[in-house]
Design a protein around this motif. Structure first.
Motif, PDB file in Angstrom:
ATOM      1  N   UNK A 220       0.818  -1.211   0.000  1.00  0.00           N
ATOM      2  CA  UNK A 220       0.000   0.000   0.000  1.00  0.00           C
ATOM      3  C   UNK A 220       0.855   1.267   0.000  1.00  0.00           C
ATOM      4  N   UNK A 221       2.008   1.220   0.682  1.00  0.00           N
ATOM      5  CA  UNK A 221       2.853   2.423   0.756  1.00  0.00           C
ATOM      6  C   UNK A 221       4.292   2.027   1.038  1.00  0.00           C
ATOM      7  N   UNK A 222       5.231   2.553   0.243  1.00  0.00           N
ATOM      8  CA  UNK A 222       6.643   2.211   0.426  1.00  0.00           C
ATOM      9  C   UNK A 222       7.208   2.890   1.669  1.00  0.00           C
ATOM     10  N   UNK A 223       8.045   2.140   2.398  1.00  0.00           N
ATOM     11  CA  UNK A 223       8.720   2.675   3.579  1.00  0.00           C
ATOM     12  C   UNK A 223      10.097   2.019   3.656  1.00  0.00           C
ATOM     13  N   UNK A 224      11.135   2.825   3.819  1.00  0.00           N
ATOM     14  CA  UNK A 224      12.503   2.298   3.786  1.00  0.00           C
ATOM     15  C   UNK A 224      12.765   1.284   4.883  1.00  0.00           C
ATOM     16  N   UNK A 225      12.302   1.580   6.094  1.00  0.00           N
ATOM     17  CA  UNK A 225      12.523   0.672   7.209  1.00  0.00           C
ATOM     18  C   UNK A 225      11.802  -0.644   7.018  1.00  0.00           C
ATOM     19  N   UNK A 226      10.564  -0.582   6.566  1.00  0.00           N
ATOM     20  CA  UNK A 226       9.795  -1.792   6.341  1.00  0.00           C
ATOM     21  C   UNK A 226      10.379  -2.612   5.197  1.00  0.00           C
ATOM     22  N   UNK A 227      10.906  -1.933   4.185  1.00  0.00           N
ATOM     23  CA  UNK A 227      11.529  -2.649   3.076  1.00  0.00           C
ATOM     24  C   UNK A 227      12.776  -3.388   3.541  1.00  0.00           C
ATOM     25  N   UNK A 228      13.553  -2.762   4.430  1.00  0.00           N
ATOM     26  CA  UNK A 228      14.750  -3.411   4.966  1.00  0.00           C
ATOM     27  C   UNK A 228      14.370  -4.671   5.735  1.00  0.00           C
ATOM     28  N   UNK A 229      13.300  -4.595   6.510  1.00  0.00           N
ATOM     29  CA  UNK A 229      12.829  -5.761   7.264  1.00  0.00           C
ATOM     30  C   UNK A 229      12.445  -6.895   6.309  1.00  0.00           C
ATOM     31  N   UNK A 230      11.673  -6.573   5.296  1.00  0.00           N
ATOM     32  CA  UNK A 230      11.219  -7.583   4.346  1.00  0.00           C
ATOM     33  C   UNK A 230      12.396  -8.195   3.589  1.00  0.00           C
ATOM     34  N   UNK A 231      13.356  -7.387   3.222  1.00  0.00           N
ATOM     35  CA  UNK A 231      14.490  -7.865   2.439  1.00  0.00           C
ATOM     36  C   UNK A 231      15.385  -8.823   3.213  1.00  0.00           C
ATOM     37  N   UNK A 232      15.450  -8.651   4.556  1.00  0.00           N
ATOM     38  CA  UNK A 232      16.478  -9.366   5.313  1.00  0.00           C
ATOM     39  C   UNK A 232      15.978 -10.357   6.354  1.00  0.00           C
ATOM     40  N   UNK A 233      14.904 -10.069   7.049  1.00  0.00           N
ATOM     41  CA  UNK A 233      14.570 -10.855   8.231  1.00  0.00           C
ATOM     42  C   UNK A 233      14.241 -12.316   7.915  1.00  0.00           C
ATOM     43  N   UNK A 234      13.821 -12.613   6.712  1.00  0.00           N
ATOM     44  CA  UNK A 234      13.541 -14.005   6.359  1.00  0.00           C
ATOM     45  C   UNK A 234      14.820 -14.834   6.274  1.00  0.00           C
ATOM     46  N   UNK A 235      15.961 -14.141   6.197  1.00  0.00           N
ATOM     47  CA  UNK A 235      17.243 -14.819   6.000  1.00  0.00           C
ATOM     48  C   UNK A 235      18.142 -14.741   7.231  1.00  0.00           C
ATOM     49  N   UNK A 236      17.669 -14.089   8.283  1.00  0.00           N
ATOM     50  CA  UNK A 236      18.510 -13.880   9.460  1.00  0.00           C
ATOM     51  C   UNK A 236      18.074 -14.784  10.604  1.00  0.00           C
ATOM     52  N   UNK A 237      19.029 -15.581  11.115  1.00  0.00           N
ATOM     53  CA  UNK A 237      18.767 -16.476  12.239  1.00  0.00           C
ATOM     54  C   UNK A 237      19.304 -15.820  13.514  1.00  0.00           C
ATOM     55  N   UNK A 238      18.440 -15.412  14.443  1.00  0.00           N
ATOM     56  CA  UNK A 238      18.906 -14.730  15.667  1.00  0.00           C
ATOM     57  C   UNK A 238      19.609 -15.714  16.597  1.00  0.00           C
ATOM     58  N   UNK A 239      20.774 -15.321  17.106  1.00  0.00           N
ATOM     59  CA  UNK A 239      21.499 -16.200  18.029  1.00  0.00           C
ATOM     60  C   UNK A 239      21.828 -15.506  19.348  1.00  0.00           C
ATOM     61  N   UNK A 240      22.062 -14.210  19.302  1.00  0.00           N
ATOM     62  CA  UNK A 240      22.351 -13.431  20.517  1.00  0.00           C
ATOM     63  C   UNK A 240      21.280 -12.362  20.648  1.00  0.00           C
ATOM     64  N   UNK A 241      20.619 -12.334  21.801  1.00  0.00           N
ATOM     65  CA  UNK A 241      19.505 -11.410  22.004  1.00  0.00           C
ATOM     66  C   UNK A 241      19.837 -10.411  23.097  1.00  0.00           C
ATOM     67  N   UNK A 242      19.493  -9.143  22.852  1.00  0.00           N
ATOM     68  CA  UNK A 242      19.717  -8.079  23.825  1.00  0.00           C
ATOM     69  C   UNK A 242      18.391  -7.690  24.482  1.00  0.00           C
ATOM     70  N   UNK A 243      18.503  -6.998  25.622  1.00  0.00           N
ATOM     71  CA  UNK A 243      17.321  -6.680  26.422  1.00  0.00           C
ATOM     72  C   UNK A 243      16.287  -5.859  25.649  1.00  0.00           C
ATOM     73  N   UNK A 244      16.748  -5.001  24.747  1.00  0.00           N
ATOM     74  CA  UNK A 244      15.816  -4.119  24.043  1.00  0.00           C
ATOM     75  C   UNK A 244      15.189  -4.772  22.820  1.00  0.00           C
TER      76      UNK A 244
END
Length: 213
Positions: free
Chosen positions: A111-135
């Protein structure tokens, strides 16, 4: 040296510094090879050998923390740190949440382009989290390259900042370099990396490195 022993050695060195508040290492029982293989199949990713060895032979997670209690012994930017290496089950659950977020965000982007949301879509499907921070931020394995990258939990809100910054070439490189700076957590990782990841020669670490080398 194995991850478990490296983390323990760092924790011991930190605890010898009387002025620091250093927690004990917390861990969980190891996971069976069959359980780990099932999780790997579920997320379509095989963990690196050093992580598999840790999960199966020592502990399914590792956690400890340190804090200089406001004393600034190692400089303004190196006041606290530690490691929260999450378990394979936590990794699976978090990765599933990330994939759901990707699908939801794809719909919003239609519906609407957003740089931050595009970055999430481009990368998060390929990133396996291993170290997690409090925030909610995390260090992840980028399955496309093997690199360890920085995940900003709020990248969809504020746009890319530290998003995707490379911390290390792989998990072994991360543990090797990050341990030399005491698993410190600095606010702006751009000050502590170069093209190869964590840069132990960076001025931001100058007061911390001598404790470990």
């Amino acid at each position: 040296m194995e991850i478990f022993h490296i983390v323990n050695a760092v924790r011991q060195k930190l605890s010898q510094y009387d002025a620091l508040q250093v927690s004990e290492i917390l861990n969980d029982k190891p996971i069976s090879q069959d359980e780990l293989s099932e999780i790997e199949s579920h997320i379509s990713f095989k963990f690196p050998d050093s992580l598999r060895h840790l999960f199966i032979n020592h502990s399914s997670s590792l956690r400890f923390s340190w804090d200089d209690d406001g004393k600034r012994f190692f400089g303004e930017d190196c006041r606290y740190g530690g490691l929260n290496l999450i378990s394979p089950i936590q990794i699976k659950n978090l990765f599933e949440d990330m994939r759901e977020m990707v699908e939801e965000t794809k719909a919003e982007l239609s519906e609407e382009y957003d740089e931050g949301k595009q970055a999430l879509v481009d990368d998060w499907s390929f990133w396996i989290p291993i170290v997690l921070f409090h925030n909610g931020d995390a260090f992840c394995i980028d399955t496309r390259t093997g690199n360890i990258v920085f995940l900003e939990h709020d990248v969809m809100d504020g746009g890319p900042n530290l998003h995707g910054i490379v911390l290390a070439q792989n998990i072994d490189d991360l543990i090797s370099k990050w341990s030399i700076v005491g698993f410190v957590d600095i606010y702006d990782w751009t000050e502590g990396v170069n093209d190869d990841g964590i840069n132990i020669e960076s001025p931001v670490f100058s007061k911390l490195v001598p404790l470990f080398v």
